[in-house]
Design an enzyme around this catalytic site. Sequence first.
Site, PDB file in Angstrom:
ATOM      1  N   SER A  55       0.846  -1.186   0.000  1.00 52.30           N
ATOM      2  CA  SER A  55       0.000   0.000   0.000  1.00 52.30           C
ATOM      3  C   SER A  55       0.887   1.244   0.000  1.00 52.30           C
ATOM      4  O   SER A  55       1.998   1.221  -0.555  1.00 52.30           O
ATOM      5  CB  SER A  55      -0.923  -0.055   1.215  1.00 52.30           C
ATOM      6  N   TYR A  91      -4.006   7.445  -7.631  1.00 52.23           N
ATOM      7  CA  TYR A  91      -3.092   6.649  -6.788  1.00 52.23           C
ATOM      8  C   TYR A  91      -3.593   6.615  -5.341  1.00 52.23           C
ATOM      9  O   TYR A  91      -3.651   5.548  -4.718  1.00 52.23           O
ATOM     10  CB  TYR A  91      -1.694   7.263  -6.879  1.00 52.23           C
ATOM     11  N   LYS A 101      -4.845   3.163  -3.422  1.00 51.53           N
ATOM     12  CA  LYS A 101      -4.197   2.587  -2.229  1.00 51.53           C
ATOM     13  C   LYS A 101      -5.178   2.516  -1.055  1.00 51.53           C
ATOM     14  O   LYS A 101      -5.129   1.592  -0.245  1.00 51.53           O
ATOM     15  CB  LYS A 101      -2.945   3.395  -1.867  1.00 51.53           C
TER      16      LYS A 101
END
Length: 258
Positions: free
Chosen positions: A141, A155, A159
């Site tokens: 992560s 992004y 995550k």
Amino acid sequence: MSASDVPVIIVTGASQGLGAATAVELARMGAGVALMACGAEGLAATAAAIHDQGGRAWTFVGDVAIHADCARCVKDTIDQFGRLDGVVNNAGTLAPLDTTANADPAAWQRNLLVNVAGPFNLIHTALPELKRRQGRVVNVSSGAAEVVIQAAGAYCAAKSALNHFTRVLAAEEPEITVVAVRPGVVDTAMQHVLRDQGPRVMPEDQAAFYRDLKTHGRLEPPEVPGRALAWLALQAPHSWSGRYMSYDDPGLLAALKR
Ligand code: NAP
């Protein structure tokens, strides 16, 4: 010890950076490693580093966003090594580095395909063997799951989704152990992209933050989080399943010292 006595782990994104370092650490810890990425050259270099230290590695060129590639990687790994004990879902992409207003929609959607559907694809195909072996999944992560990074919306969202997917999977599959790990800020190509392209799209203070991390030597070498990820793939306690943890979590550091 026969080949089938050795635990076997698939590492995605093993052609460079954190994935390559994690794979080398895994081999050093005695595992057989299946290396997956799109780039054949980088994979061959990682495999050569592992072979040079007497370890076992095998490469698979494939795209984690494609379910069939992940299914073939899992099948070929089991055919090659006779078993599969864990998966390190490390492959990831930052792109598009752009604000929501300016981002290319196809690139934005591709980010989620690689960063979220990629781990799903591999887990989905590996689950029967992982359950049989009470195996482990390490989802790589990022602090971006919780910290706001402007111009990295895809992004950050990806995550964050990966962390919650980890919790759901832990609840659904009590036979396996699955954790999501923030690897710190690591000196890889991804940080280079932030320093190179950040000033064009980010607020000045945020771009300066990433530049200063490098200038002041505050990036972690990939081997440091790589060692933590490798240990988790082989030994993460089941009581940690579902956790989102940092590579420098005190419990993890204590276990690494033992
Ligand atoms: P990197 O140097 O850019 O490496 C990314 C790796 O992912 C490469 O091996 C790349 O290989 C592979 N990859 C990308 N797309 C792929 C796809 N579709 N299918 C298969 N492989 C793919 O970045 P890194 O810093 O090592 O990042 C590794 C992981 O750590 C990522 O999940 C990243 O989000 C996470 N992370 C990094 C940092 C950091 O500071 N660097 C911080 C937090 C989290 P090919 O190009 O050969 O496919």
